[in-house]
Design a protein around this motif. Structure first.
Motif, PDB file in Angstrom:
ATOM      1  N   SER A   6       0.859  -1.450  -0.178  1.00 18.90           N
ATOM      2  CA  SER A   6      -0.005  -0.274   0.425  1.00 18.90           C
ATOM      3  C   SER A   6       0.805   1.420   0.196  1.00 18.90           C
ATOM      4  CB  SER A   6      -1.187  -0.421   1.159  1.00 18.90           C
ATOM      5  OG  SER A   6       0.116  -0.122   2.193  1.00 18.90           O
ATOM      6  N   GLY A   7       0.985   2.475  -0.699  1.00 21.39           N
ATOM      7  CA  GLY A   7       1.508   3.674  -0.581  1.00 21.39           C
ATOM      8  C   GLY A   7       2.725   3.179  -0.788  1.00 21.39           C
ATOM      9  N   GLU A   8       3.333   4.309   0.097  1.00 24.54           N
ATOM     10  CA  GLU A   8       4.786   4.572   0.260  1.00 24.54           C
ATOM     11  C   GLU A   8       5.443   3.174   0.810  1.00 24.54           C
ATOM     12  OE1 GLU A   8       6.109   6.549  -1.837  1.00 24.54           O
ATOM     13  OE2 GLU A   8       4.802   7.469  -2.467  1.00 24.54           O
ATOM     14  N   SER A   9       4.778   2.289   1.539  1.00 24.06           N
ATOM     15  CA  SER A   9       5.253   1.348   2.497  1.00 24.06           C
ATOM     16  C   SER A   9       6.115   0.516   1.963  1.00 24.06           C
ATOM     17  CB  SER A   9       3.572   0.437   3.003  1.00 24.06           C
ATOM     18  OG  SER A   9       4.371  -0.878   4.123  1.00 24.06           O
ATOM     19  N   GLY A  10       7.043   1.026   2.275  1.00 22.05           N
ATOM     20  CA  GLY A  10       8.186  -0.693   2.310  1.00 22.05           C
ATOM     21  C   GLY A  10       8.146  -2.190   3.068  1.00 22.05           C
ATOM     22  N   PHE A  11       6.876  -2.306   3.212  1.00 25.69           N
ATOM     23  CA  PHE A  11       6.131  -3.998   3.551  1.00 25.69           C
ATOM     24  C   PHE A  11       5.406  -3.973   3.005  1.00 25.69           C
ATOM     25  CE2 PHE A  11       8.174  -1.523   7.281  1.00 25.69           C
ATOM     26  CZ  PHE A  11       9.155  -2.519   7.706  1.00 25.69           C
ATOM     27  N   THR A  12       5.367  -5.223   3.037  1.00 25.09           N
ATOM     28  CA  THR A  12       4.368  -5.401   1.366  1.00 25.09           C
ATOM     29  C   THR A  12       3.091  -6.005   2.800  1.00 25.09           C
ATOM     30  OG1 THR A  12       5.029  -7.985   2.443  1.00 25.09           O
ATOM     31  CG2 THR A  12       5.443  -7.531   0.341  1.00 25.09           C
ATOM     32  N   LEU A  13       1.928  -5.794   2.180  1.00 22.25           N
ATOM     33  CA  LEU A  13       0.497  -5.715   2.841  1.00 22.25           C
ATOM     34  C   LEU A  13       0.349  -7.329   4.189  1.00 22.25           C
ATOM     35  CD1 LEU A  13      -2.400  -5.551   0.576  1.00 22.25           C
ATOM     36  CD2 LEU A  13      -1.359  -3.872   2.378  1.00 22.25           C
ATOM     37  N   LEU A  14       0.816  -8.305   3.592  1.00 19.94           N
ATOM     38  CA  LEU A  14       1.480  -9.349   4.746  1.00 19.94           C
ATOM     39  C   LEU A  14       2.003  -9.619   5.487  1.00 19.94           C
ATOM     40  CD1 LEU A  14       1.088 -12.839   2.176  1.00 19.94           C
ATOM     41  CD2 LEU A  14      -0.188 -12.544   3.926  1.00 19.94           C
ATOM     42  N   PHE A  15       2.882  -8.648   5.007  1.00 21.31           N
ATOM     43  CA  PHE A  15       3.906  -8.016   6.333  1.00 21.31           C
ATOM     44  C   PHE A  15       3.369  -7.721   7.463  1.00 21.31           C
ATOM     45  CE2 PHE A  15       8.000  -6.233   8.212  1.00 21.31           C
ATOM     46  CZ  PHE A  15       8.585  -7.500   8.611  1.00 21.31           C
ATOM     47  N   GLU A  16       2.291  -6.866   6.659  1.00 20.56           N
ATOM     48  CA  GLU A  16       2.344  -5.461   7.394  1.00 20.56           C
ATOM     49  C   GLU A  16       1.363  -6.623   8.794  1.00 20.56           C
ATOM     50  OE1 GLU A  16       0.289  -2.646   5.342  1.00 20.56           O
ATOM     51  OE2 GLU A  16       2.261  -1.261   4.880  1.00 20.56           O
ATOM     52  N   ALA A  17       0.742  -7.169   7.829  1.00 15.57           N
ATOM     53  CA  ALA A  17      -0.764  -7.824   8.878  1.00 15.57           C
ATOM     54  C   ALA A  17      -0.245  -8.336  10.101  1.00 15.57           C
ATOM     55  CB  ALA A  17      -1.212  -8.471   8.234  1.00 15.57           C
ATOM     56  N   MET A  18       1.468  -9.378   9.746  1.00 17.87           N
ATOM     57  CA  MET A  18       1.501 -10.056  11.010  1.00 17.87           C
ATOM     58  C   MET A  18       1.908  -8.902  11.653  1.00 17.87           C
ATOM     59  SD  MET A  18       5.132 -12.318   9.934  1.00 17.87           S
ATOM     60  CE  MET A  18       6.017 -10.916  10.083  1.00 17.87           C
ATOM     61  N   ILE A  19       2.545  -8.509  11.447  1.00 19.04           N
ATOM     62  CA  ILE A  19       3.507  -7.326  12.626  1.00 19.04           C
ATOM     63  C   ILE A  19       2.399  -6.379  13.235  1.00 19.04           C
ATOM     64  CG2 ILE A  19       4.247  -5.055  12.916  1.00 19.04           C
ATOM     65  CD1 ILE A  19       6.226  -6.855  12.106  1.00 19.04           C
ATOM     66  N   MET A  20       1.150  -5.967  12.910  1.00 17.87           N
ATOM     67  CA  MET A  20      -0.272  -5.882  13.481  1.00 17.87           C
ATOM     68  C   MET A  20      -0.886  -6.665  14.507  1.00 17.87           C
ATOM     69  SD  MET A  20      -0.628  -2.501  13.191  1.00 17.87           S
ATOM     70  CE  MET A  20      -2.159  -2.670  13.548  1.00 17.87           C
ATOM     71  N   TRP A  43      -4.572   0.014  19.243  1.00 20.51           N
ATOM     72  CA  TRP A  43      -5.623  -0.809  19.268  1.00 20.51           C
ATOM     73  C   TRP A  43      -5.146  -2.056  19.872  1.00 20.51           C
ATOM     74  CZ3 TRP A  43      -6.023  -3.261  14.825  1.00 20.51           C
ATOM     75  CH2 TRP A  43      -5.224  -4.131  14.687  1.00 20.51           C
ATOM     76  N   ASN A  44      -5.579  -1.318  20.989  1.00 20.23           N
ATOM     77  CA  ASN A  44      -5.222  -2.960  21.373  1.00 20.23           C
ATOM     78  C   ASN A  44      -7.503  -2.240  22.231  1.00 20.23           C
ATOM     79  OD1 ASN A  44      -3.223  -4.601  21.016  1.00 20.23           O
ATOM     80  ND2 ASN A  44      -2.500  -4.022  23.398  1.00 20.23           N
ATOM     81  N   THR A  45      -7.167  -1.303  22.246  1.00 12.03           N
ATOM     82  CA  THR A  45      -8.906  -0.963  22.954  1.00 12.03           C
ATOM     83  C   THR A  45      -9.499  -0.123  21.691  1.00 12.03           C
ATOM     84  OG1 THR A  45      -8.185   1.429  24.038  1.00 12.03           O
ATOM     85  CG2 THR A  45      -7.839  -0.834  25.221  1.00 12.03           C
ATOM     86  N   GLY A  46      -9.346   0.419  20.872  1.00  6.83           N
ATOM     87  CA  GLY A  46      -9.997   1.337  19.665  1.00  6.83           C
ATOM     88  C   GLY A  46     -10.861  -0.007  19.021  1.00  6.83           C
ATOM     89  N   LYS A  47     -10.992  -1.102  18.808  1.00  5.76           N
ATOM     90  CA  LYS A  47     -11.881  -1.509  17.731  1.00  5.76           C
ATOM     91  C   LYS A  47     -11.579  -0.620  16.075  1.00  5.76           C
ATOM     92  CE  LYS A  47     -14.681  -2.736  21.380  1.00  5.76           C
ATOM     93  NZ  LYS A  47     -16.524  -3.763  21.525  1.00  5.76           N
ATOM     94  N   LEU A  48     -10.559  -0.805  16.001  1.00  2.00           N
ATOM     95  CA  LEU A  48      -9.960  -0.254  14.152  1.00  2.00           C
ATOM     96  C   LEU A  48     -10.572  -1.159  13.313  1.00  2.00           C
ATOM     97  CD1 LEU A  48      -6.660   2.081  15.782  1.00  2.00           C
ATOM     98  CD2 LEU A  48      -9.253   3.063  16.232  1.00  2.00           C
ATOM     99  N   PRO A  49     -10.856  -0.851  12.050  1.00  2.00           N
ATOM    100  CA  PRO A  49     -11.092  -1.657  11.167  1.00  2.00           C
ATOM    101  C   PRO A  49     -10.077  -1.485  10.684  1.00  2.00           C
ATOM    102  CG  PRO A  49     -11.688   0.668  11.048  1.00  2.00           C
ATOM    103  CD  PRO A  49     -10.798   0.988  11.834  1.00  2.00           C
ATOM    104  N   ILE A  50      -8.499  -2.430  10.891  1.00  2.00           N
ATOM    105  CA  ILE A  50      -7.406  -2.353  10.642  1.00  2.00           C
ATOM    106  C   ILE A  50      -7.167  -3.699   9.948  1.00  2.00           C
ATOM    107  CG2 ILE A  50      -4.778  -2.849  10.295  1.00  2.00           C
ATOM    108  CD1 ILE A  50      -5.430  -0.551  12.460  1.00  2.00           C
ATOM    109  N   ASP A  51      -7.580  -4.607   8.730  1.00  2.00           N
ATOM    110  CA  ASP A  51      -7.935  -5.456   8.100  1.00  2.00           C
ATOM    111  C   ASP A  51      -6.369  -6.988   8.069  1.00  2.00           C
ATOM    112  OD1 ASP A  51      -8.903  -7.657   6.630  1.00  2.00           O
ATOM    113  OD2 ASP A  51      -8.383  -6.699   4.329  1.00  2.00           O
ATOM    114  N   THR A  52      -6.819  -7.785   9.119  1.00  2.00           N
ATOM    115  CA  THR A  52      -5.459  -8.350   8.694  1.00  2.00           C
ATOM    116  C   THR A  52      -5.973  -9.545   8.006  1.00  2.00           C
ATOM    117  OG1 THR A  52      -5.797  -9.147  11.099  1.00  2.00           O
ATOM    118  CG2 THR A  52      -4.569  -7.616  11.136  1.00  2.00           C
ATOM    119  N   SER A  53      -6.427  -9.522   6.862  1.00  2.00           N
ATOM    120  CA  SER A  53      -7.031 -10.655   6.641  1.00  2.00           C
ATOM    121  C   SER A  53      -6.097 -11.522   5.281  1.00  2.00           C
ATOM    122  CB  SER A  53      -8.699 -10.145   5.665  1.00  2.00           C
ATOM    123  OG  SER A  53      -8.437  -9.283   4.894  1.00  2.00           O
ATOM    124  N   PRO A  54      -5.124 -10.436   4.990  1.00  2.00           N
ATOM    125  CA  PRO A  54      -4.375 -10.954   4.013  1.00  2.00           C
ATOM    126  C   PRO A  54      -3.611 -12.273   4.864  1.00  2.00           C
ATOM    127  CG  PRO A  54      -3.605  -8.776   4.045  1.00  2.00           C
ATOM    128  CD  PRO A  54      -4.466  -8.928   5.694  1.00  2.00           C
TER     129      PRO A  54
END
Length: 406
Positions: free
Chosen positions: A97-111, A391-402
């Motif tokens: 996504s965008g200017e990221s230096g990580f793939t979507l899969l890697f970002e999902a794993m980190i989150m 991230w832990n308590t805000g119920k944010l819609p960050i997609d980790t489905s990749p």
């Protein structure tokens, strides 16, 4: 299946216009590098989606999930488009996504990992600098938090929690309907409430629509609510009132002990609710109440106050008024003071019978924040604490489905 076709299938590139042209596994320590190219030249502006002429191409690298236990990176020359409206923009790629230096899969794993363990440990696990991971986590959390709609917020809870050692606090605001943290800001004063009010407007909410505010008896928060939420009714938490009743019982016990009463070992017998005591402790409690009349009256007052909170909306206020008269005549100074305190905060206390709101949920949220803080041995700055709290308590819609296979 040939190597390039296998890697294309693993990266899910079918139909994207990209394909794998080469791969290598070399270096010290060895790492996997996968080179990709674009098949066709239909270029779209990432801002508006319009088809645009190409401008040039720049080589980009993205950190991907490990190849077995080895580091893996994707390399590609990404076209830049010349949009008449938005200027020169880097076109989008399907794996990042965008200017990221990580793939979507890697970002999902980190989150996923960051929700359960300190970021410094995550960095050590994946072989990255923790500051780089913090930039990734903050970018995703800030974006998701900024996009949340607060237009339906009508009831909130406000509380404080510790940020670090010493008298350092942050203010936490939670939506009572969704049980999601809306705001976390430095300090515990009326300015924190005002800052939340500004954030509420920025997210499409209306301070005039907030009807209930559950909180403890901090004057600074009450001042902030009165100044910023004109139609809100403060609801003082019943738990804090019952804590004060328990402290009043303890003061009666200490006074009798100073006067020579044999009450050694009775501290935990007289504290809390009788149904949490063993049969032996219940018998000891009943014996103390019979032997020492002040203790009997104190326990009866505390128990009656607990029963008042179970009353209906129609009866609650009148029963509490009767309880205050009883406490004032009890000849027990701690309960006389408690009755005065209840009268002082009367509107906020009796509003419980209308709203039935408590701070139980936000106290649980504070526990989650403190657990994250202990796991990390504290945070270097407030922004890191806020990021993990959201991230832990805000119920944010960050997609980790990749991370899930398709």
């Amino acid at each position: 299946m040939k190597t390039n076709a296998l890697l294309e299938a693993a990266l899910q590139l079918k139909g994207t216009g990209w394909h794998v042209v080469s791969s290598s596994f070399e270096g010290t320590p060895p790492q996997m590098e996968i080179a990709l190219e674009r098949d066709y030249v239909d270029l779209l502006c990432p801002a508006c989606g319009a088809q645009c002429p190409g401008y040039d191409a720049v080589e980009k690298r993205w950190r991907h999930l490990n190849f077995f236990q080895y580091r893996c990176e994707l390399v590609a020359k990404v076209p830049r488009v010349n949009c008449p409206k938005h200027g020169v923009r880097l076109s989008e790629v399907p794996w990042a996504s965008g200017e990221s230096g990580f793939t979507l899969l890697f970002e999902a794993m980190i989150m996923v990992l960051a929700a359960e363990m300190p970021v410094s440990d995550v960095a050590q696990m994946v072989g990255e600098v923790d500051t780089r991971l913090w930039r990734l986590i903050r970018r995703l959390v800030d974006k998701a938090h900024a996009e949340k709609d607060w237009s339906e917020v009508k009831a909130i809870a406000i509380d404080e929690t510790s940020a670090k050692r010493g008298r350092s606090y942050v203010t936490v605001v939670m939506d009572m309907d969704t049980r999601a943290v809306l705001y976390l800001g430095p300090g515990r004063d009326s300015n924190a409430v005002r800052s939340f009010c500004e954030q509420l407007r920025a997210h499409g909410g209306d301070p005039a629509r907030v009807r209930w505010v559950a909180m403890d008896m901090l004057h600074c928060y009450a001042k902030g609510v009165r100044e910023n939420f004109p139609n809100a009714q403060i609801v003082y938490d019943r738990y804090h009132v019952m804590v004060m009743a328990g402290e009043a019982v303890d003061e009666v016990r200490r006074k009798l002990q100073r006067e020579g009463a044999q009450l050694k070992g009775s501290l935990w017998v007289l504290r809390g609710n009788h149904w949490n005591l063993s049969a032996k402790q219940q018998l000891q409690r009943a014996t103390l109440a019979k032997s020492y009349k002040p203790i009997g009256r104190a326990l009866a007052l505390r128990s009656a106050l607990q029963d008042v909170y179970c009353a209906s909306k129609a009866e609650g206020a009148e029963l509490l008024r009767c309880w205050c008269r009883w406490a004032a005549r009890s000849r027990l100074e701690p309960f006389k003071k408690l009755a005065q305190t209840i009268r002082q905060y009367w509107n906020g206390i009796v509003s419980y019978f209308d709203s039935r709101l408590t701070q139980g949920a936000i106290e649980a949220i504070n526990g989650i924040i403190q657990l994250a803080k202990r796991r990390a041995r504290g945070f270097r700055n407030f922004l890191y604490l806020r990021t993990i709290a959201y991230w832990n308590t805000g119920k944010l819609p960050i997609d980790t489905s990749p991370l899930l296979p398709t």
